[in-house]
Write a protein that holds these residues in place. Structure first.
Motif, mmCIF file in Angstrom:
data_model
loop_
_atom_site.group_PDB
_atom_site.id
_atom_site.type_symbol
_atom_site.label_atom_id
_atom_site.label_comp_id
_atom_site.label_asym_id
_atom_site.label_seq_id
_atom_site.Cartn_x
_atom_site.Cartn_y
_atom_site.Cartn_z
ATOM 1 N N GLU A 173 -3.651 4.021 -2.241
ATOM 2 C CA GLU A 173 -3.553 3.181 -3.480
ATOM 3 C C GLU A 173 -2.566 1.933 -3.204
ATOM 4 N N ARG A 210 -0.206 1.378 -10.292
ATOM 5 C CA ARG A 210 -1.123 1.412 -9.054
ATOM 6 C C ARG A 210 -2.503 0.814 -9.296
ATOM 7 N N ARG A 254 0.827 -1.307 -0.130
ATOM 8 C CA ARG A 254 0.112 0.005 0.026
ATOM 9 C C ARG A 254 0.789 1.130 -0.012
ATOM 10 N N GLN A 255 0.364 1.962 -0.810
ATOM 11 C CA GLN A 255 1.239 3.519 -0.814
ATOM 12 C C GLN A 255 0.035 4.687 -0.780
ATOM 13 N N VAL A 290 0.347 -0.540 -4.836
ATOM 14 C CA VAL A 290 1.499 -0.669 -5.989
ATOM 15 C C VAL A 290 1.871 -1.987 -6.089
#
Length: 250
Positions: A96, A118, A92-93, A98
């Protein structure tokens, strides 16, 4: 300027680059030259700019991606050999996810993902896992925002999504059934580090031959092996005891 490039527009003229970056043309020309000199951009014979390999070299040093990918690849390969289906690894970033690695099955269902790509957290199997174990403030931000509908089965009701996340935490895995495309189903499990869930691993299979109850133990076992490789152990969620993958028995 680098953010102006997308999978749909990987090559841009200087004018397009300036417009997308919101810069005057002379400024864009000067900065593009600097980025080309450093290697972040490359300029082709057609005059268009593209992302340069120097960014890939620098990006590969990111500790959250590099170390995890190196640990995960043998386990992902084992999972692929057992199933011959698509295997995906994501982190998670922000709001969203990745994708940091994937193995595509030769005869497996086509997927929309790519390494470095993403995706929204609320639709995919890995996304549901990452969202289910995300901090409460992250969950509330996702639930409060419009939830994009990819198919007629995508969960776009915040109350239903909240119940889905609670179920993921209860059983220890997520199932995304035709929520991204109408021909695919994914089963995902968490990968835990010292600070909690740091990533998710999944299998993506054709919906018409999918058996989530049979796939979940395999994915959970892969997640446990990776969690142990990251130097942590955790209590197995209640329910059916997973069958180990080949790597777990070695």
């Amino acid at each position: 300027m680098l953010d102006a490039f997308t999978p749909a527009t990987p090559a841009l003229t200087l004018t397009e680059l300036a417009r997308r970056a919101g810069l005057p043309l002379p400024t864009a020309h000067r900065r593009a030259a600097e980025l080309v000199a450093w290697g972040a951009l490359e300029r082709g014979d057609d005059g268009r700019y593209r992302i340069g390999l120097r960014l890939w070299e620098v990006g590969s040093l990111a500790p959250r991606g590099l170390g995890l990918r190196e640990l995960a690849l043998p386990i992902m390969e084992d999972l692929y050999e057992v199933t011959h289906e698509n295997v995906q690894l994501a982190v998670r970033q922000g709001l969203e996810l990745v994708f940091i690695e994937r193995i595509a099955g030769r005869h497996a269902v086509p997927v929309l993902t790519r390494v470095g790509g993403r995706f929204a957290l609320h639709a995919t199997g890995v996304g549901l896992v990452l969202l289910a174990y995300a901090p409460a403030e992250v969950q509330e931000q996702v639930l409060a925002a419009p939830l994009e509908r990819y198919t007629e089965l995508t969960i776009t009701d915040p109350r239903r999504l909240r119940r889905c996340l609670a179920e993921v935490r209860r059983v220890g895995y997520a199932v995304s059934d035709r929520q991204v495309t109408m021909d695919a189903l994914s089963v995902a499990a968490p990968i835990r580090g010292s600070d909690g869930v740091v990533a998710a691993i999944s299998l993506v299979v054709a919906h018409d031959r999918a058996d989530p109850l049979a796939l979940a133990p395999l994915v959970q076992a892969a997640g446990r092996v990776l969690s142990r490789a990251l130097g942590t152990s955790y209590r197995r969620p209640p329910g059916r005891v997973p069958s180990p993958t080949r790597s777990e028995t070695q």
